[in-house]
Design a protein around this motif. Sequence first.
Motif, PDB file in Angstrom:
ATOM      1  N   TYR A   1      61.983  46.770  67.194  1.00 52.15           N
ATOM      2  CA  TYR A   1      61.211  47.000  65.978  1.00 52.15           C
ATOM      3  C   TYR A   1      60.336  48.250  66.104  1.00 52.15           C
ATOM      4  CZ  TYR A   1      58.211  46.380  61.976  1.00 52.15           C
ATOM      5  OH  TYR A   1      57.546  46.593  60.796  1.00 52.15           O
TER       6      TYR A   1
ATOM      7  N   THR B   1      62.569  35.983  65.916  1.00 52.87           N
ATOM      8  CA  THR B   1      62.419  36.203  64.470  1.00 52.87           C
ATOM      9  C   THR B   1      60.974  36.027  64.032  1.00 52.87           C
ATOM     10  OG1 THR B   1      63.064  33.890  64.155  1.00 52.87           O
ATOM     11  CG2 THR B   1      64.783  35.562  63.876  1.00 52.87           C
ATOM     12  N   SER B   2      60.258  35.108  64.686  1.00 48.68           N
ATOM     13  CA  SER B   2      58.855  34.871  64.325  1.00 48.68           C
ATOM     14  C   SER B   2      57.999  36.076  64.643  1.00 48.68           C
ATOM     15  CB  SER B   2      58.314  33.641  65.061  1.00 48.68           C
ATOM     16  OG  SER B   2      59.044  32.485  64.719  1.00 48.68           O
TER      17      SER B   2
ATOM     18  N   ARG C   1      62.205  37.972  72.950  1.00 45.34           N
ATOM     19  CA  ARG C   1      61.067  38.340  72.098  1.00 45.34           C
ATOM     20  C   ARG C   1      60.588  39.752  72.404  1.00 45.34           C
ATOM     21  NH1 ARG C   1      58.564  34.023  73.078  1.00 45.34           N
ATOM     22  NH2 ARG C   1      56.549  34.497  73.980  1.00 45.34           N
TER      23      ARG C   1
ATOM     24  N   GLU D   1      63.132  42.220  71.068  1.00 38.31           N
ATOM     25  CA  GLU D   1      63.016  42.358  69.613  1.00 38.31           C
ATOM     26  C   GLU D   1      61.837  43.255  69.250  1.00 38.31           C
ATOM     27  OE1 GLU D   1      64.361  42.329  66.088  1.00 38.31           O
ATOM     28  OE2 GLU D   1      65.339  40.942  67.492  1.00 38.31           O
TER      29      GLU D   1
ATOM     30  N   LEU E   1      58.963  39.098  64.898  1.00 35.73           N
ATOM     31  CA  LEU E   1      59.364  40.171  64.001  1.00 35.73           C
ATOM     32  C   LEU E   1      58.643  40.049  62.660  1.00 35.73           C
ATOM     33  CD1 LEU E   1      61.180  42.614  63.547  1.00 35.73           C
ATOM     34  CD2 LEU E   1      62.990  41.056  62.825  1.00 35.73           C
ATOM     35  N   GLU E   2      58.526  38.819  62.151  1.00 30.99           N
ATOM     36  CA  GLU E   2      57.818  38.601  60.891  1.00 30.99           C
ATOM     37  C   GLU E   2      56.361  39.030  60.991  1.00 30.99           C
ATOM     38  OE1 GLU E   2      58.340  34.489  60.138  1.00 30.99           O
ATOM     39  OE2 GLU E   2      60.491  34.649  59.687  1.00 30.99           O
TER      40      GLU E   2
END
Length: 426
Positions: free
Chosen positions: A230, A188-189, A223, A226, A191-192
């Motif tokens: 994205y 999630t990090s 990671r 992800e 992705l941000e």
Amino acid sequence: RLDWTLALDSRYQAIAWSLVYQQLGSQDGYARAYSRGELLTLLRDLWPLGFGALTFDDLTGLLEEMCGLGVLIRSEDGRYRLRSPNLVRLMGTEEDVVHRLGELAKAPRPVAFDADSHHALIQDSGLFSPLTHAQERQVVPERSGVSLIFASEALGASLLPKALKRLRRDEEQDGRLLELPVGASLPTSILEHLEREMTREVKSRRHFCFQWIRTQDPLVSERIAEAVRYCRTVGRGAILRVIFLLEPEATCAWFGQPSRVREDLEQAVDAAVAPERWGERGVRQWLEHRERVAVPRVVESVLEATSGWLPLLLELDARAKGRDDLVEVSRELATELANGRAPISERIRSEIGLEPFGSALAVLRGIHTVGSVSETDVSPGLFDDEEMSQEDLSSQCEFLLRMRVLDRDPDGCLRAEPLASRLYLG
């Protein structure tokens, strides 16, 4: 025109004809897509001399070139197929293709394109990129996606950000490159950070991000997955390249994953490459840039002393300042490296970075002892290690190949790199 395109490289012909050969009699119009691993196995079987020594990275470059030429198409999941069934008709009858492939299977190994083995100069540094031109094309194709680079300091790891900045530069941003913080370890990090990068108000349509992975990280696969997901959402008006740089400990952990997990991820990314040791063409380029005589005798002496390890080339360059006889300087360096306790030997061992990995060193020792071994013959019994599974052994071989302390010869056999073997094994 298709024949002319394929004739640019006999390996293009082998790939295209092999795809037809594998689908003879199929009912899906030659539309099956193959993974890079499937293609490499197929091609090595059909043309051992042409593809026996070819690496996964090399094949990726060839496949991407054929996509650029309009012969192949790459699917979203990283598989390749013929662009259109009509191409088969342009190659001739099925009998023609089988005959041509049979003739090609007897041909000698093709000569590599010379420029692909060269390294680009990093502006204002006097140093060269650790990546060859061919590898650079694989790492940053003109589309959004993810690439992995495995590198030790002996392969030029610390120069990779500068090399990527050179590839990134454009008129609007003058080489801006975003380093994703190591702290962004959660899927999630990352992705941000990527979302923030893509919403910046800048004129550039090309965005390059990279992240170091220096140690074993249990979340690295998630990671990377992800980041792949994205990148697939990025619109056609922009290009986002995400590059993960894996140092030796992270590389060893990467190849220690279950093979299916790793292979699926490597299939999903655009490239998974490792800088190569400098070869004959690269050393010649290096000498010419320094206005040194690059005749065969000098090139051979440099390669014999350094085995193409970048830190040793730089060491040789420093020692040769003010001296004309590079052959003599090379001999002096080789003599010093013969002493495993010499400071230069200890430094190069540290920069290759294998000392923490006992299992990998055991495999290196075993292959060094037998001299040369076919990959199909590599088994735990060869090393008298009943505790090591076949999958563990294969992963260690892959790790050593990426760290360039194992080489694959033209016949597809594995050999221990001589200088690294002396430094580690005595």
